[in-house]
Design an enzyme around this catalytic site. Structure first.
Site, mmCIF file in Angstrom:
data_model
loop_
_atom_site.group_PDB
_atom_site.id
_atom_site.type_symbol
_atom_site.label_atom_id
_atom_site.label_comp_id
_atom_site.label_asym_id
_atom_site.label_seq_id
_atom_site.Cartn_x
_atom_site.Cartn_y
_atom_site.Cartn_z
ATOM 1 N N PHE A 66 -0.683 8.695 -4.681
ATOM 2 C CA PHE A 66 -1.428 9.418 -3.640
ATOM 3 C C PHE A 66 -1.184 8.683 -2.330
ATOM 4 O O PHE A 66 -1.426 7.472 -2.240
ATOM 5 C CB PHE A 66 -2.898 9.363 -4.033
ATOM 6 C CG PHE A 66 -3.908 9.889 -3.065
ATOM 7 C CD1 PHE A 66 -4.182 11.256 -3.001
ATOM 8 C CD2 PHE A 66 -4.643 9.031 -2.261
ATOM 9 C CE1 PHE A 66 -5.168 11.750 -2.152
ATOM 10 C CE2 PHE A 66 -5.630 9.514 -1.407
ATOM 11 C CZ PHE A 66 -5.888 10.879 -1.356
ATOM 12 N N ALA A 67 -0.693 9.403 -1.323
ATOM 13 C CA ALA A 67 -0.246 8.711 -0.115
ATOM 14 C C ALA A 67 -0.922 9.257 1.135
ATOM 15 O O ALA A 67 -0.600 10.359 1.595
ATOM 16 C CB ALA A 67 1.277 8.852 0.003
ATOM 17 N N PRO A 118 1.567 3.288 8.714
ATOM 18 C CA PRO A 118 1.463 2.085 9.560
ATOM 19 C C PRO A 118 0.432 2.262 10.676
ATOM 20 O O PRO A 118 -0.293 1.322 11.010
ATOM 21 C CB PRO A 118 2.884 1.927 10.112
ATOM 22 C CG PRO A 118 3.758 2.548 9.063
ATOM 23 C CD PRO A 118 2.969 3.691 8.486
ATOM 24 N N THR A 122 0.266 2.806 -4.003
ATOM 25 C CA THR A 122 0.181 2.323 -5.383
ATOM 26 C C THR A 122 0.990 3.226 -6.309
ATOM 27 O O THR A 122 0.920 4.455 -6.187
ATOM 28 C CB THR A 122 -1.300 2.297 -5.830
ATOM 29 O OG1 THR A 122 -2.002 1.386 -4.992
ATOM 30 C CG2 THR A 122 -1.448 1.874 -7.279
ATOM 31 N N ASP A 144 -14.033 9.770 -3.069
ATOM 32 C CA ASP A 144 -15.356 9.593 -3.694
ATOM 33 C C ASP A 144 -15.204 9.252 -5.175
ATOM 34 O O ASP A 144 -15.939 8.420 -5.712
ATOM 35 C CB ASP A 144 -16.209 10.858 -3.543
ATOM 36 C CG ASP A 144 -16.707 11.041 -2.119
ATOM 37 O OD1 ASP A 144 -16.802 10.037 -1.388
ATOM 38 O OD2 ASP A 144 -16.995 12.192 -1.733
ATOM 39 N N GLY A 172 -12.256 8.084 -6.530
ATOM 40 C CA GLY A 172 -11.437 6.878 -6.614
ATOM 41 C C GLY A 172 -12.265 5.623 -6.420
ATOM 42 O O GLY A 172 -12.033 4.601 -7.080
ATOM 43 N N ARG A 173 -13.236 5.686 -5.537
ATOM 44 C CA ARG A 173 -14.054 4.489 -5.250
ATOM 45 C C ARG A 173 -14.838 4.032 -6.466
ATOM 46 O O ARG A 173 -15.080 2.832 -6.641
ATOM 47 C CB ARG A 173 -14.991 4.785 -4.064
ATOM 48 C CG ARG A 173 -14.227 4.749 -2.763
ATOM 49 C CD ARG A 173 -14.971 5.265 -1.568
ATOM 50 N NE ARG A 173 -14.039 5.261 -0.435
ATOM 51 C CZ ARG A 173 -14.228 5.874 0.708
ATOM 52 N NH1 ARG A 173 -15.335 6.562 0.916
ATOM 53 N NH2 ARG A 173 -13.326 5.809 1.674
ATOM 54 N N ILE A 209 -16.780 -23.576 -10.597
ATOM 55 C CA ILE A 209 -17.266 -24.126 -11.868
ATOM 56 C C ILE A 209 -16.135 -24.827 -12.625
ATOM 57 O O ILE A 209 -16.346 -25.841 -13.288
ATOM 58 C CB ILE A 209 -17.923 -23.000 -12.714
ATOM 59 C CG1 ILE A 209 -19.241 -22.576 -12.041
ATOM 60 C CG2 ILE A 209 -18.169 -23.441 -14.152
ATOM 61 C CD1 ILE A 209 -19.912 -21.357 -12.604
ATOM 62 N N GLU A 213 -8.825 1.947 -0.803
ATOM 63 C CA GLU A 213 -9.722 3.112 -0.904
ATOM 64 C C GLU A 213 -10.927 2.955 0.028
ATOM 65 O O GLU A 213 -12.048 3.352 -0.287
ATOM 66 C CB GLU A 213 -10.116 3.371 -2.350
ATOM 67 C CG GLU A 213 -8.859 3.618 -3.191
ATOM 68 C CD GLU A 213 -9.065 4.397 -4.450
ATOM 69 O OE1 GLU A 213 -10.028 5.165 -4.515
ATOM 70 O OE2 GLU A 213 -8.242 4.232 -5.357
#
Ligand code: FAD
Length: 387
Positions: free
Chosen positions: A122-123, A127, A157, A240, A242-243, A341, A367
């Site tokens: 998905f694009a 730039p 991605t 919505d 994807g998040r 830790i 995203e």
């Protein structure tokens, strides 16, 4: 409140078992080699993870968004790069085709995407258009029964491996911002389309992140997704969903950090006793566990809202943004504490802590950055209290 169904529990166990057996060792290796895990992606497809929340008529697994979140969490707990691959494929590529595609588009593309025969991407980013997709410069001009696309997308991605991807382009150059763009379905091999620069990254190194270049790319006009001018609307609807996937990915990474830190604290002795006996270590473990539990509730609730609202998922925008904001920042804090830790051992590659820290960082960026999630949450809350 969020008791998982028997089916969801079975899915969780299946994903957990698969990840331990097939991804754990590989995750270390591909973090070093940056090799895209094609074989295990196909194995995840065989388990139904590449079409989780889509109907079986399109070869989907017929499950819900909560199941999708569980899968993203469990896979990312062991291999965040693989989590990215299934998340982008499911919720960024298939989802807009499912919700906005014609019957013909759904029948043509969804079955091969849901079986993983085809990988999706998905694009929208360019730039000059990151957080502000209204700044899109790529263009699509109608030419008889075709569209001609020009422009460059970056940071995409699955880019190198995508058989099909969706791209956003301006279709009305004189139109109003955010009402002048449209989505198009691009197939690998379309004339004028090529994959450009491949990015080297801080984390999720084995996932593919590339430019997508359109140089007079000619595609049939029936590849328009939705109506002309609906690009921004489709992008927001898609994000919505994807998040929630990215929030679940962050949750998985945070959970892995807690497990690593707790096991280490129980074993490591200093001053004659396990460091787990030290209150300062216990405080970090307590904060991690509490924040992870809060993240999990937000993730499952936002996934449940997506299930309840179906195509009207914009009703769930606020919660999706809250889940991503909180879970991604929780992953950042938890992976930071995990290194703390483990002390010096947290900083070297013998342990997974440093990879978790690097992998967590992206969840605050893609995203929509944390700043953008805060804008979404604030806009929704303020609207609720406006007269
Ligand atoms: C590994 C990776 C994978 C990605 N995958 C994809 C993908 O598959 N598809 C895709 O389309 N994109 C993808 N992206 C792009 C990603 O979504 C963008 O990088 C992100 O949305 C931010 O855009 P930007 O990088 O241009 O930052 P900018 O928008 O330039 O932001 C820079 C800084 O300004 C802040 N800022 C910007 N606007 C505001 C504002 N209005 N209010 C407050 N602060 C603001 C940001 O929060 C950030 O801190 C990916 C990126 C990476 C790194």
């Amino acid at each position: 409140m969020f008791e998982l169904t028997e089916e969801q529990l079975m899915l969780r166990d299946m994903c957990r078992g698969f990840a331990e057996k097939n991804l754990r060792e590989q995750a270390v290796e591909i973090d070093k080699t940056h090799k895209f895990p094609l074989e295990t992606t196909k194995q995840m497809a065989d388990l139904g993870l590449l079409g989780i929340m889509y109907p079986s008529e399109y070869n989907g697994a017929d499950m819900d968004y909560v199941s999708y979140a569980i899968a993203c969490e469990e896979i990312s707990r062991v291999c965040a790069a693989s989590g990215t691959i299934i998340s982008a494929h499911n919720s960024l590529c298939i989802s807009p085709i499912y919700y906005f595609g014609t019957d013909e588009q759904k029948e043509n593309y969804m079955p091969r995407l849901c079986t993983g025969e085809h990988i999706g991407a998905f694009a929208i980013t360019e730039p000059g258009a990151g957080s502000d997709s209204g700044g899109t410069a790529a263009t699509a001009v109608k030419d008889g029964d075709y569209y001609i696309l020009n422009g460059t997308k970056n940071f995409i991605t699955n880019g190198e491996y995508a058989d099909i991807h969706l791209t956003l382009a301006v279709t009305d150059k004189d139109g109003i911002k955010n009402k002048n763009t449209s989505f198009f379905i691009i197939e690998k091999g379309d004339p004028g389309f090529s994959v450009g620069k491949v990015e080297e990254k801080l984390g999720i190194c084995a996932s593919s992140t590339t430019e997508m270049v359109y140089d007079n790319c000619r595609i049939p006009a029936n590849r328009l997704l939705g109506k002309p001018g609906e690009g921004f609307k489709i992008a927001m609807h898609t994000l919505d969903g994807g998040r929630v996937g990215i929030a679940a990915q962050a949750l998985g990474i945070a959970q892995a950090a807690l497990e690593e830190a707790a096991k280490y604290a129980n074993q490591r002795e200093q001053f004659g006793a396990p460091i787990a006996k030290l209150q300062s270590i216990q405080n970090m473990i307590a904060d991690m566990a509490t924040e992870i539990e809060a993240s999990r509730l937000l993730v499952y609730k936002s996934a449940t809202l997506l299930d309840q609202h179906g195509a009207n998922r914009r009703m769930a925008s606020k919660n999706a943004a809250m889940a991503k904001l909180y879970a991604s920042e929780c992953a950042h804090r938890c992976t930071h504490k995990c290194i703390q830790i483990l002390g010096g051992y947290g900083y070297v590659k013998e342990y997974i802590a440093e990879r978790l820290y690097r992998d967590a960082r992206i969840t605050e960026l893609y995203e929509g950055t944390s700043e953008i999630q805060r804008l979404v949450v604030a806009a929704n809350v303020l609207a609720e209290y406006a007269e």
